[in-house]
Each structure stands twice: as structure tokens, then as C-alpha cells.
Design an enzyme around this catalytic site. Sequence first.
Site, short mmCIF file in Angstrom:
data_model
loop_
_atom_site.label_atom_id
_atom_site.label_comp_id
_atom_site.label_asym_id
_atom_site.label_seq_id
_atom_site.Cartn_x
_atom_site.Cartn_y
_atom_site.Cartn_z
N LYS A 158 41.51 47.16 36.18
CA LYS A 158 42.49 48.16 35.79
C LYS A 158 43.46 47.50 34.82
CE LYS A 158 45.06 47.73 40.19
NZ LYS A 158 44.21 47.01 41.15
N ASP A 213 52.84 45.95 37.08
CA ASP A 213 53.05 45.15 38.30
C ASP A 213 52.94 43.65 37.99
OD1 ASP A 213 50.33 45.03 37.84
OD2 ASP A 213 49.83 44.89 39.97
N SER A 251 49.32 40.00 42.89
CA SER A 251 49.58 41.30 42.27
C SER A 251 50.99 41.81 42.53
CB SER A 251 48.54 42.30 42.73
OG SER A 251 48.65 43.49 42.02
N HIS A 252 51.10 42.94 43.21
CA HIS A 252 52.39 43.60 43.41
C HIS A 252 53.19 42.99 44.57
CE1 HIS A 252 49.28 45.32 45.84
NE2 HIS A 252 50.18 45.72 46.70
N ASP A 303 48.00 44.82 36.00
CA ASP A 303 46.89 45.77 36.04
C ASP A 303 47.31 47.18 36.49
OD1 ASP A 303 47.28 45.00 38.66
OD2 ASP A 303 45.19 44.42 39.03
N ARG A 304 48.55 47.32 36.96
CA ARG A 304 48.99 48.67 37.38
C ARG A 304 49.93 49.27 36.35
NH1 ARG A 304 49.96 48.93 43.85
NH2 ARG A 304 48.12 47.73 44.43
N ASP A 338 50.66 41.27 38.06
CA ASP A 338 49.57 40.73 37.25
C ASP A 338 49.13 41.67 36.12
OD1 ASP A 338 48.56 42.50 39.18
OD2 ASP A 338 46.60 41.57 39.15
C1 VG1 Z 1 45.81 48.08 47.26
C2 VG1 Z 1 45.53 49.45 46.66
C3 VG1 Z 1 44.20 49.44 45.94
C4 VG1 Z 1 44.20 48.33 44.88
C5 VG1 Z 1 44.54 47.01 45.53
C6 VG1 Z 1 44.68 45.89 44.51
O1 VG1 Z 1 44.83 47.77 48.22
O2 VG1 Z 1 45.54 50.43 47.65
O3 VG1 Z 1 43.98 50.70 45.36
O4 VG1 Z 1 42.94 48.24 44.26
O5 VG1 Z 1 45.78 47.10 46.23
O6 VG1 Z 1 45.63 46.22 43.54
P1 VG1 Z 1 45.05 47.97 49.82
O7 VG1 Z 1 43.79 47.43 50.44
O8 VG1 Z 1 46.28 47.22 50.17
O9 VG1 Z 1 45.23 49.44 50.02
V1 VG1 Z 1 46.49 45.00 42.80
O10 VG1 Z 1 47.38 45.63 41.58
O11 VG1 Z 1 47.09 44.25 44.10
O12 VG1 Z 1 45.31 43.92 42.10
CO CO Z 2 47.97 44.18 40.31
#
Ligand code: VG1
Ligand code: CO
Length: 534
Positions: free
Chosen positions: A376, A277, A113-114, A281-282, A279
Site C-alpha cells: 500500500k 503513517d 508502521s503506525h 504506506d497508509r 512507514d
Molecule cells: C492492521 C490493519 C491491516 C493492515 C495492517 C498493517 O492489521 O488492520 O489492515 O494491513 O495493520 O498495516 P491488524 O492485524 O492489526 O488488524 V501497517 O500500515 O501496520 O503496515
Molecule cells: Co504502515
Amino acid sequence: MRVRTVATAAFEDQKPGTSGLRKKVARFHTPHYLENFVQATFDAVRPPAGAMLVVGGDGRYYNREALQTIVRIAVANGIGRLVIGQGGLLSTPAVSHLIRMRGAFGGMILSASHNPAGPDEDFGIKYNIGNGGPAPEAVTESIHECTRRIREYRIADTADIDLDRLGSQRVGGMDIEIVDPVADYAALMERLFDFDRIAQLFRDGFRMRFDAMHAVTGPYASEIFERRLGAPAGTVINSIPLPDFGGGHPDPNLVHAHGLVQEMMVEGGPDFGAASDGDGDRNMILGRGSYVGPGDSLAILAANAHLVPGYADGLQGVARSLVTSAAVDRVADKLGIAHYSTPTGWKFFGSLLDAGLISLCGEESFGTGSDHVREKDGLWAVLFWLNILAATGRSVGDIQRAHWAEYGRNYFTRHDYEGLAADEIVAHLRARIEGAEADPGHRAFEFSYSDPVDGSESHGQGLCFHRGEGERIVYRLSGTGTEGATLRVYIERYELPEGALDHDPQAALAQLIAESRRIASLDRLGIGAPSAIT
Ligand code: VG1
Ligand code: CO
């Protein structure tokens, strides 16, 4: 085709986190590491013989190699068909849509992801179930169990497949279908939103900038905004997905999408700005001179959903993660619909969406989505905003100010402290919660969630300290990092419609921010300023 059974030993660090298994690329390069996790996933979810799976990733470093390994393990495990995005690319919401559309048994998403990408950065893999959504906790726990018990995996000795050639290929007894990653997703967006009206907005000279951050949304955004909606070329920037995301950090927030933010904050800047982001989804939403926080964005989408064709019949209900601001709850109350608060992570929305209890949901971490998929969805949120702007003819800033004037404002910020001795802080906060019971003005508790649909329970989901009415601080540990512990501190205060609505959140929340450091004894522990503020 020769299938080998390879003896292996369990790895002790394959517990899926908030969103799948994320590790440094070097860890994934450890012999058997990826193979073990993929086999353990099959052992846990037991796809029936001939099952269909959807597989794709965000294009980061190791995406293609990992895909080839997954193909070899899938065929050895009797999978009947793999649907793969061309070039190995599929955004997370596009995987979710494909699983649903094709009635697949499930899917695998290759992404961290990010998190940054490259040989020294992060990789990740996540399993999604047949509803298109992230595996719920019962499934991720069973995958974890299987990673601990694994003794062998099955893998076929086959040549690499051609990831770039659209159409069908065969590997042993398995069909491979390489699909255009964008087409079905873009068609879904056309069904939900009023593309004619949005296209008219662009014809009238509306200016937008979308920053794909060299991650997966580039091809999607170019097709949807520039080709289907007729936005001028150059509307989408950083549109080519790169294995290292151009060296950047594909996290759409005020810190990491700094260039876009700067462009939006000057006079004569574009009317609308957005980013996504790694992937896809953000989302981050900006107007000229204005920024919409994720909690406000969710509330504004809910309040204006009737303007959007896909939601014109009204919303069933809404949900947010507990740590997200309560702004959407106020909208739900006004609409007379239910609102739910869940633990952090999209997997907790799945059962509510499947049961038809909610139509929209979101998280403070720049995630917004609806029942159109089970993830998302960054571009979906951007299109939702564009549809509202087109339908009302108002600016982002106007819409946000009018929203606050009607509902009041939930000032919100998140402070992240990276690289901590987390256990000590959590133990300290738990002790505080026990001690606080004596003080009636200050409610403190640890958040446990009971899923209203299937009754499953999740404990230890956040340490909550409520101060006066509408004031609270919540602490939790990140479950997506790959190095050290990160403490996330969520701080919120509600201001009435007739109150001061136009302050900078850091100033409006200054007292509570200081309080958040006091409660956790950060000064005493020698912990300085947060590493990131969003
Ligand atoms: C983070 C965010 C959470 C989100 C998750 C995956 O998790 O706080 O809200 O669902 O990333 O997002 P954490 O456990 O680090 O707080 V993504 O865009 O990485 O799929
Ligand atoms: Co993501």
C-alpha cells in the site's frame, strides 16, 4: 573479515503477524533476538550466493542499530549486494519499488508502521519477496518454523558502515550501495500522475496541508509536493523524521491526526488535507469540512481512475480486504470488472496483482494501492486524489457527495477494543456462528480464503454476521499489536442513492453497533466503550 557462528536458542515469540514481527524495543534488545530472526529469515528464503537485497526503515528508534546488525549477518550469509536508503530510511512503498526496479531477490523493512516508537515503544521487521510485496503466508510460516528450529547464526565482525554517505562501500565480499531514498520513488510518481496539471492547481492558489507525523514520509512529501509540484513551503508539516515520531502516534486517522482534522474542519481551512503513517504506506484524505473514509476513497479512486495517466487504459479488476466496506464492489460492477475480497493484510493482494487480475486494491485501515508496487502506498493515494481534483476542478466534498448520489453509501465504522481476554470472546462468537445456522435471515460464517491464483488457503480470517441486505458485522483479532489482544469490530450498512446519505456514520450505524455488542456479549463480559473508533 572474520565470520563467527554463534550458538543460540530459539525464541518462542517470533511468529510474524499481519505485517512482520513487531515487539517492544526491549524485546528486540534481548541478546540474539534480532540476530535469530534475521538468520531464520535467510534460512527460510535461502537467498542464492551473491543475491541483492533492499533494506531500509521508517527511522524509528533502533532503526540504525538494527541495520548494522543486518549488514553483519547478510555478509556472513553470502549476500552479494545490499541497497540501503540513506540514513537507513526508506518508506515501505519505496522499498517495494526498489526491489522491483533493481530486480532484487527481496528486501527487509524495519518498521512497526503506525505503532509508536521510542525506547519503550515498538520496533518491527518484515521480509518482502522479489515481487516487492510482503512475504506470503507460506513464506512467513516457513520463517516462523526456522525461528523455532534455530540453533546458530552467522555474523561477521565488521565495523559499522556509514549509513549517511551516498554511493558504494564494501564489507567483506559484499557491496553496499547507499541510495537517495526519495529519487526513484518520486520519479515513479511522476510517471503515474499528471504533475503539470497538479502543479497548475497549486499555481492557481489551491491550498493543501500534508501531515508527515514526524515519520518517514517527510522527505518524500517535501520533495514531491513542495519542490516538484511547487506547493508553498509549509504545505508539509511535521516533516522531519524523528526516532520517537515526536512522541506521537503516527496513525493517520481522525483520532491520531487530530490537529490536521481540526484545521480542515474550519471555514477558510485548506482545500485538501492528508496524512500518512510511520512507514508511509497508509493515507488519510480530507477536504475542507469533509473526511473521506478509506472504503469510500478506494471506490472513488476506482471510479475516477480514467482521469489519471497511469490508469487511463482502464482497470483490470479491484480488490479489498473482506472487512473493508463494499463500496468499491459497486464501482467494479458498473465498470464491468471483477472484484475480490481477501483476508486482512497486504500480502494477500500480491498474487492478484502479479497475475494481472487487479489494478487497484485497499483496506479499511487507511491503506490504498495499485499494481505500481506491491505495498500500500500513502503518497501515491494522495497524488491520485490531487490528480482527480486537478482534472475535475471539484472539491473533495463535492466528489464524495456525487459518488454517494450515484452509487449509494456504505456507512462504515471500526470499533477496537484493546486489552481483552480474546480467546473467550472468539470461542463465544464461534459458538454463535454454529447456533445461527438455524436462522435463515441472519447468515453467519467464519471467513476462509482460497487464493484464486495459487489456490493457497487461509482460515480463521474473520467472524462474519450478516443482518439484512447490505448489513454486516465482522470480528477479528489484530495481528500487529505488541501488548494484549485487540478485538476489531467492523460494522457496515448500505444506503441506497435515494436514501439518507449525509449522516454521521456513528449515528447511521447506531443499531448495528448495539447489535455488535450484543452478539459478542460485551456487556455481560463487563467490557465498556471501545478504545478507538475509526
Ligand atoms: C492492521 C490493519 C491491516 C493492515 C495492517 C498493517 O492489521 O488492520 O489492515 O494491513 O495493520 O498495516 P491488524 O492485524 O492489526 O488488524 V501497517 O500500515 O501496520 O503496515
Ligand atoms: Co504502515
